[in-house]
Design a protein around this motif. Structure first.
Motif, PDB file in Angstrom:
ATOM      1  N   GLU A 162     -10.017   0.313   9.393  1.00  0.00           N
ATOM      2  CA  GLU A 162      -9.602   1.066   8.205  1.00  0.00           C
ATOM      3  C   GLU A 162      -9.488   0.163   6.983  1.00  0.00           C
ATOM      4  O   GLU A 162      -9.827   0.565   5.856  1.00  0.00           O
ATOM      5  CB  GLU A 162      -8.255   1.745   8.501  1.00  0.00           C
ATOM      6  N   GLU A 221       0.833  -1.200   0.000  1.00  0.00           N
ATOM      7  CA  GLU A 221       0.000   0.000   0.000  1.00  0.00           C
ATOM      8  C   GLU A 221       0.869   1.252   0.000  1.00  0.00           C
ATOM      9  O   GLU A 221       1.986   1.261   0.516  1.00  0.00           O
ATOM     10  CB  GLU A 221      -0.912   0.005   1.226  1.00  0.00           C
ATOM     11  N   SER A 277      -9.702  -5.915  -0.822  1.00  0.00           N
ATOM     12  CA  SER A 277     -11.099  -5.599  -0.521  1.00  0.00           C
ATOM     13  C   SER A 277     -11.747  -5.069  -1.794  1.00  0.00           C
ATOM     14  O   SER A 277     -11.147  -5.097  -2.868  1.00  0.00           O
ATOM     15  CB  SER A 277     -11.171  -4.541   0.591  1.00  0.00           C
ATOM     16  N   ALA A 278     -12.974  -4.589  -1.654  1.00  0.00           N
ATOM     17  CA  ALA A 278     -13.673  -4.042  -2.813  1.00  0.00           C
ATOM     18  C   ALA A 278     -12.975  -2.796  -3.358  1.00  0.00           C
ATOM     19  O   ALA A 278     -13.108  -2.459  -4.530  1.00  0.00           O
ATOM     20  CB  ALA A 278     -15.117  -3.713  -2.439  1.00  0.00           C
ATOM     21  N   LYS A 279     -12.202  -2.129  -2.483  1.00  0.00           N
ATOM     22  CA  LYS A 279     -11.552  -0.888  -2.894  1.00  0.00           C
ATOM     23  C   LYS A 279     -10.061  -1.038  -3.142  1.00  0.00           C
ATOM     24  O   LYS A 279      -9.426  -0.132  -3.674  1.00  0.00           O
ATOM     25  CB  LYS A 279     -11.760   0.182  -1.801  1.00  0.00           C
ATOM     26  N   ALA A 280      -9.464  -2.158  -2.727  1.00  0.00           N
ATOM     27  CA  ALA A 280      -8.009  -2.314  -2.846  1.00  0.00           C
ATOM     28  C   ALA A 280      -7.675  -3.719  -3.326  1.00  0.00           C
ATOM     29  O   ALA A 280      -8.309  -4.690  -2.923  1.00  0.00           O
ATOM     30  CB  ALA A 280      -7.342  -2.047  -1.498  1.00  0.00           C
ATOM     31  N   GLY A 324     -11.083  -2.674   6.542  1.00  0.00           N
ATOM     32  CA  GLY A 324     -12.283  -3.461   6.315  1.00  0.00           C
ATOM     33  C   GLY A 324     -12.240  -4.851   6.897  1.00  0.00           C
ATOM     34  O   GLY A 324     -12.934  -5.753   6.413  1.00  0.00           O
TER      35      GLY A 324
END
Length: 369
Positions: free
Chosen positions: A300, A166, A264-267, A302
């Motif tokens: 943070e 990240e 996740s859905a965003k990463a 998820g």
């Protein structure tokens, strides 16, 4: 409810004199000097500075001497002294990229740009008592390896070049990170405020929590991405001058853990980071701090909060050893009125219990007849 104790001043004075006598120890043995403590018990001094939140080797050595080696008492003394100091402002963010490195290792890559520097470490020593130290032999100083002049590439940057970790969030342009000394604790806390609390938190407590994350009490599969020990320059922005001036150098330990993250859905799937930075040579503390930091990022990222290390209110509310010591040791203070009230209550309840038992037995006997 606390009860003031009267007439005990003479006893307290005598206790202080006895403490001073025990602190001095055998008069036939030379008294410890602060230079000896700072130089030969350096890791204890580093812990007191880190958890006392005050970088001053001599004051930390004095606190250790005054506390007879009780590091938590020494930390308490340093904190109390620190509270009397005026605050002139905040230093500029420390640039650890420019650290003059004394020790630098990574468990992720064998060959690093700039190399691995073992430095002074217990990692490869045999855990056997060294009888030679009893005679204090004069050991010739070894060659001190010159620290790299150029900034050493970080392991996280190597992974980042492939998008495998990240991104490191830049604080530039964001709101001030806050100050735990001036801001009442409110949950949820920002990561910056949590890191401040963890940095001066009790090493043993954080070590236990960090260990628990490795045993399955949080989603954590950590790798020691990089551990650095070295000196960094502290600068202070002088408004009248319009630019920052150096105040000096301090020794710090920095640790970056990299942890697996399924995404996740965003990463996308990638490694995530846990961070630790403390005064002095305190890599066990920095590692434990980074493990706890990563666990506390569960919401943070998820992740489900299923273990104590992921609960920031539990961790932050209990990691401060000065606060914990005060709350535990206050039990030594007089609680006479409280205890007498509890004692009367228990006696009353026992009398009622005995009465019920007697009545029950009488009823059974009558029923049997």
């Amino acid at each position: 409810m606390y009860v003031a104790v009267k007439g005990g001043e003479a006893a307290i004075d005598n206790a202080h004199r006895l403490l001073a006598d025990r602190r001095r120890g055998d008069r036939s043995v030379p008294a410890l000097t602060l230079d000896q403590i700072a130089g030969q018990l350096a890791l204890g001094v580093d812990r007191v500075m880190s958890e006392g939140s005050l970088y001053d080797r001599r004051l930390a050595a004095l606190a250790i001497k005054q506390a007879r080696g009780d590091l938590i008492e020494a930390i308490f003394l340093v904190r109390a002294y620190r509270a009397t100091l005026p605050r002139f402002g905040y230093s500029e963010p420390v640039d650890t990229d420019a650290m003059v490195i004394e020790r630098r290792i990574s468990a992720c890559f064998k060959d690093l740009p700039g190399g691995q520097l073992l430095g002074p470490t217990f990692d490869y020593t045999h855990r056997l008592l060294d009888a030679e130290l009893d005679g204090d032999p004069q050991v010739a100083a070894g060659d001190r390896r010159e620290a790299p002049k150029e900034a050493a590439t970080r392991v996280a940057d190597i992974l980042g070049s492939e998008g495998l970790v990240e991104e490191d969030v830049e604080l530039a342009g964001q709101a001030a990170p806050g100050d735990i000394n001036h801001t009442p604790v409110e949950f949820p806390m920002s990561r910056a405020m949590r890191l401040q609390s963890l940095s001066r938190g009790d090493e043993g407590f954080l070590l236990a929590l960090g260990y628990s994350t490795q045993r399955g009490y949080a989603r954590s599969h950590p790798f020691a991405g990089e551990i650095r020990i070295g000196e960094v320059e502290v600068e202070f922005l002088v408004p009248e001058l319009g630019f920052a001036v150096p105040l000096g150098r301090i020794q710090v330990t920095e640790c970056q853990m990299v942890n697996q993250f399924k995404g996740s859905a965003k990463a996308p799937p990638q490694f995530t980071r846990g961070y630790g930075l403390v005064f002095g040579q305190s890599e066990r503390k920095a590692m434990a701090m980074s493990l706890c930091d990563r666990a506390l990022r569960a919401e943070e990222l998820g992740e489900d909060i299923v273990a104590p290390p992921q609960d920031q209110e539990f961790v932050i509310s209990h990691c401060d050893n000065v606060q914990a010591t005060g709350f535990v040791e206050h039990l030594k203070l007089p609680h006479y009125v409280d205890f007498q009230a509890e004692l009367d209550l228990v006696r009353t309840m026992r009398a009622e219990y005995a009465q019920r038992e007697s009545t029950f037995r009488t009823d059974l006997q009558e029923a049997a007849e």
